[in-house]
Design a protein around this motif. Structure first.
Motif, PDB file in Angstrom:
ATOM      1  N   GLU A 208       0.799  -1.233   0.000  1.00  0.00           N
ATOM      2  CA  GLU A 208       0.000   0.000   0.000  1.00  0.00           C
ATOM      3  C   GLU A 208       0.831   1.282   0.000  1.00  0.00           C
ATOM      4  O   GLU A 208       0.366   2.321  -0.469  1.00  0.00           O
ATOM      5  CB  GLU A 208      -0.940  -0.011   1.205  1.00  0.00           C
ATOM      6  CG  GLU A 208      -1.973  -1.148   1.141  1.00  0.00           C
ATOM      7  CD  GLU A 208      -2.717  -1.344   2.451  1.00  0.00           C
ATOM      8  OE1 GLU A 208      -2.449  -0.553   3.406  1.00  0.00           O
ATOM      9  OE2 GLU A 208      -3.556  -2.263   2.536  1.00  0.00           O
ATOM     10  N   THR A 209       2.051   1.210   0.521  1.00  0.00           N
ATOM     11  CA  THR A 209       2.866   2.427   0.627  1.00  0.00           C
ATOM     12  C   THR A 209       4.134   2.361  -0.213  1.00  0.00           C
ATOM     13  O   THR A 209       4.391   3.230  -1.052  1.00  0.00           O
ATOM     14  CB  THR A 209       3.247   2.694   2.104  1.00  0.00           C
ATOM     15  OG1 THR A 209       2.048   2.821   2.879  1.00  0.00           O
ATOM     16  CG2 THR A 209       4.077   3.965   2.231  1.00  0.00           C
ATOM     17  N   TYR A 210       4.917   1.300  -0.006  1.00  0.00           N
ATOM     18  CA  TYR A 210       6.212   1.235  -0.682  1.00  0.00           C
ATOM     19  C   TYR A 210       6.063   1.071  -2.200  1.00  0.00           C
ATOM     20  O   TYR A 210       6.666   1.815  -2.985  1.00  0.00           O
ATOM     21  CB  TYR A 210       7.078   0.112  -0.119  1.00  0.00           C
ATOM     22  CG  TYR A 210       8.391   0.000  -0.861  1.00  0.00           C
ATOM     23  CD1 TYR A 210       9.400   0.929  -0.630  1.00  0.00           C
ATOM     24  CD2 TYR A 210       8.598  -0.985  -1.825  1.00  0.00           C
ATOM     25  CE1 TYR A 210      10.598   0.876  -1.342  1.00  0.00           C
ATOM     26  CE2 TYR A 210       9.779  -1.047  -2.537  1.00  0.00           C
ATOM     27  CZ  TYR A 210      10.776  -0.111  -2.290  1.00  0.00           C
ATOM     28  OH  TYR A 210      11.942  -0.169  -2.999  1.00  0.00           O
ATOM     29  N   ALA A 211       5.278   0.090  -2.632  1.00  0.00           N
ATOM     30  CA  ALA A 211       5.179  -0.204  -4.067  1.00  0.00           C
ATOM     31  C   ALA A 211       4.648   0.985  -4.874  1.00  0.00           C
ATOM     32  O   ALA A 211       5.220   1.311  -5.929  1.00  0.00           O
ATOM     33  CB  ALA A 211       4.318  -1.444  -4.290  1.00  0.00           C
ATOM     34  N   PRO A 212       3.595   1.669  -4.430  1.00  0.00           N
ATOM     35  CA  PRO A 212       3.153   2.852  -5.189  1.00  0.00           C
ATOM     36  C   PRO A 212       4.229   3.934  -5.279  1.00  0.00           C
ATOM     37  O   PRO A 212       4.365   4.600  -6.322  1.00  0.00           O
ATOM     38  CB  PRO A 212       1.935   3.344  -4.397  1.00  0.00           C
ATOM     39  CG  PRO A 212       1.434   2.127  -3.684  1.00  0.00           C
ATOM     40  CD  PRO A 212       2.656   1.351  -3.330  1.00  0.00           C
ATOM     41  N   ALA A 213       4.995   4.109  -4.198  1.00  0.00           N
ATOM     42  CA  ALA A 213       6.067   5.115  -4.214  1.00  0.00           C
ATOM     43  C   ALA A 213       7.145   4.740  -5.212  1.00  0.00           C
ATOM     44  O   ALA A 213       7.620   5.578  -5.999  1.00  0.00           O
ATOM     45  CB  ALA A 213       6.653   5.269  -2.818  1.00  0.00           C
ATOM     46  N   LEU A 214       7.553   3.467  -5.210  1.00  0.00           N
ATOM     47  CA  LEU A 214       8.575   3.024  -6.160  1.00  0.00           C
ATOM     48  C   LEU A 214       8.046   3.104  -7.589  1.00  0.00           C
ATOM     49  O   LEU A 214       8.781   3.488  -8.507  1.00  0.00           O
ATOM     50  CB  LEU A 214       9.026   1.594  -5.832  1.00  0.00           C
ATOM     51  CG  LEU A 214      10.084   0.996  -6.768  1.00  0.00           C
ATOM     52  CD1 LEU A 214      11.352   1.848  -6.787  1.00  0.00           C
ATOM     53  CD2 LEU A 214      10.421  -0.446  -6.377  1.00  0.00           C
ATOM     54  N   LYS A 215       6.791   2.756  -7.781  1.00  0.00           N
ATOM     55  CA  LYS A 215       6.201   2.828  -9.128  1.00  0.00           C
ATOM     56  C   LYS A 215       6.268   4.257  -9.660  1.00  0.00           C
ATOM     57  O   LYS A 215       6.638   4.483 -10.821  1.00  0.00           O
ATOM     58  CB  LYS A 215       4.753   2.336  -9.088  1.00  0.00           C
ATOM     59  CG  LYS A 215       4.091   2.286 -10.466  1.00  0.00           C
ATOM     60  CD  LYS A 215       2.699   1.704 -10.388  1.00  0.00           C
ATOM     61  CE  LYS A 215       2.069   1.613 -11.768  1.00  0.00           C
ATOM     62  NZ  LYS A 215       2.754   0.638 -12.647  1.00  0.00           N
ATOM     63  N   ASN A 216       5.927   5.224  -8.820  1.00  0.00           N
ATOM     64  CA  ASN A 216       5.971   6.622  -9.245  1.00  0.00           C
ATOM     65  C   ASN A 216       7.397   7.065  -9.553  1.00  0.00           C
ATOM     66  O   ASN A 216       7.633   7.823 -10.509  1.00  0.00           O
ATOM     67  CB  ASN A 216       5.371   7.519  -8.159  1.00  0.00           C
ATOM     68  CG  ASN A 216       3.863   7.371  -8.066  1.00  0.00           C
ATOM     69  OD1 ASN A 216       3.208   6.934  -9.015  1.00  0.00           O
ATOM     70  ND2 ASN A 216       3.297   7.721  -6.920  1.00  0.00           N
ATOM     71  N   ALA A 217       8.350   6.588  -8.751  1.00  0.00           N
ATOM     72  CA  ALA A 217       9.751   6.935  -9.001  1.00  0.00           C
ATOM     73  C   ALA A 217      10.235   6.314 -10.303  1.00  0.00           C
ATOM     74  O   ALA A 217      10.902   6.972 -11.117  1.00  0.00           O
ATOM     75  CB  ALA A 217      10.615   6.482  -7.831  1.00  0.00           C
TER      76      ALA A 217
END
Length: 476
Positions: A208-217
């Motif tokens: 919920e937090t890490y994967a969306p952040a990495l995807k955006n990066a």
């Protein structure tokens, strides 16, 4: 006659072949001698010797093997995305759980694998507790399959469930992709069979937090070049299986600026970047799919005797060979890992050899590149010279040298790669693997690390099958 007297009167320099008992006697007499560890090719097995004779000096095989190692060497894996497994992995569905190694039924799965599957079912909301999850796993309602059947890999238990985010790695040279979950870190983690509330909450945070952040990066990048990172890391003391300090640092350096360009809150930014920074094994879950994507591109080359998969599930060890059909496994009972145990543990506590991370050795890094990683011996045991000798020995059973992954301690010689089943059988030398050891009970976690080799039976089965198939074809 005078020549004989000269020989008898001269100082003896003895090479002892076979049993070391004679050398021991010479040592007691202070006679200089060298022990030569010789064994007959194929262990003297007549059927295997006949198979070797049939496969030697076969131009088609040699050409195919050269083609395979070129494909592997030319492969260029990039991290391009992170997605839930059900969206990323073709064929993934809501009732499918992937595991490491060759196929295995629930009743024969190792403790850590069962524990990880139970955790995955709770994480997916398919069960509310361990008892309910175990009942569901036993019911036949859930499909279990090797990760390798879905172009994926996973460390230790290797479990991938539909909602778990997976790194998407693209081999841009050949256009294929491979997938792997995010490394959770050390301690109580799913890959060792832990399934407590703490473990499930961490998985949910990754989702919920890490994967969306990495995807955006990652959306701001042209992909992260994993081949370049691996090459650099081998010159900085990693072997990219059990030592990933340099590679994780290099990845962190590559991705950090892109994280800073996203609209993450300050708190989330600190959390997601700290997650990578504090997890020295993060790059393992990138090294593995990078290796997988490179090797998958080389599978299916007719006449090739090069190994494209080595994997284990805590019950069996299995290999696949490029020139034989995809997902055709050659298996044998998994071995115990020999090495260094954490305080309080011993061999009686250890699960059998476990995990897909042997894809790194199949690629020619990991145990094959231990000579580049002197510090690894502090983790797996032995001395620095042992690590160097392991790397040197692997040239005896491989087709080529990969200049992309050179080893500084070997004068920057390209690492050995392209395991040839013929050479394994002929030399009696088995691939070397360095690996962590899991406790045989789910959830206790890692209890040590060491060195292990595949069972020779895997290679014996592969080479006899290879000969049977190609002999039949030649007779038609």
């Amino acid at each position: 006659m005078s020549e004989n007297r000269g020989l008898i009167g001269s100082e003896l320099r003895v090479i002892n072949i076979g049993t070391p008992k004679f050398k021991e006697d010479l040592d007691l007499q202070n006679v200089e001698s060298v022990q030569f560890d010789w064994r007959p090719p194929a262990g003297g097995n007549v059927k295997l010797l006949e198979a070797l004779d049939y496969l030697q000096e076969r131009e088609k095989i040699d050409e195919a093997n050269q083609n395979v190692i070129k494909i592997i060497k030319d492969a260029h894996p990039f991290l391009v995305d992170i997605e839930p497994a059900i969206n990323a992995i073709p064929g993934m569905h809501k009732k499918l759980i992937l595991h490491s190694g060759p196929p295995v039924k629930w009743e024969k799965m190792a403790g850590p694998v069962k524990g990880a599957i139970i955790g995955a079912l709770i994480y997916e909301g398919l069960a509310t507790d361990q008892k309910e999850a175990e009942k569901l796993a036993e019911s036949g309602e859930i499909e279990f399959s090797p990760t390798h059947h879905y172009d994926a890999v996973g460390p230790m238990a290797g479990v991938i469930s539909p909602s778990m985010p997976v790194h998407v790695v693209e081999n841009r040279t050949h256009g294929n992709k491979a997938f792997c979950t995010v490394n959770e870190g050390l301690g109580k983690v799913l890959r060792f069979g832990a399934n407590s509330e703490e473990v499930i909450n961490r998985l949910k945070w990754i989702e919920e937090t890490y994967a969306p952040a990495l995807k955006n990066a990652l959306a701001l990048t042209d992909g992260i070049d994993l081949k370049s990172i691996t090459s650099q890391a081998l010159h900085m003391g990693d072997e990219c299986h059990n030592r990933n300090k340099a590679s994780t640092s290099l990845f962190y350096r590559e991705i950090i600026d892109y994280f800073l360009q996203t609209d993450l809150s300050k708190e989330n930014l600190r959390d997601v970047t700290g997650f990578i920074r504090d997890n020295e094994h993060y790059f393992l879950n990138l090294s593995m799919p990078a290796s997988k994507s490179s090797l998958d591109a080389a599978h299916g080359v007719k006449y090739s005797t090069v190994v494209t998969v080595m994997a284990r599930n805590g019950f069996e060890f299995g290999i696949q060979v490029s020139g034989l059909e995809k997902n055709k496994w050659f298996t044998a009972p998994a071995n115990l890992v020999k090495g260094m145990f954490f305080p309080g543990y011993n061999e009686e506590d250890a699960a059998l050899d476990l995990g897909d991370s042997t894809i790194t050795e199949t690629m020619g890094i990991g145990g094959f590149a231990m000579g580049a990683s002197p510090a690894i011996v502090q983790f797996v045991g032995g001395e620095v010279q042992d690590a160097i000798e392991y790397s040197e020995q692997m040239y005896e059973i491989t087709v080529g040298e990969n200049s992309n992954y050179s080893i500084p301690t070997l004068n920057f010689r390209g690492g050995a790669y392209g395991i040839d089943i013929r050479k394994v059988i002929e030399t009696n030398i088995l691939p070397v693997i360095n690996t962590g050891m899991a406790h045989k009970k789910a959830g206790i976690g890692q209890i040590g690390a060491g060195i292990v080799h595949p069972p020779v039976e895997c290679f014996e089965k592969a080479i006899t099958t290879f000969v049977d198939i190609y002999k039949e074809e030649a007779d038609e």
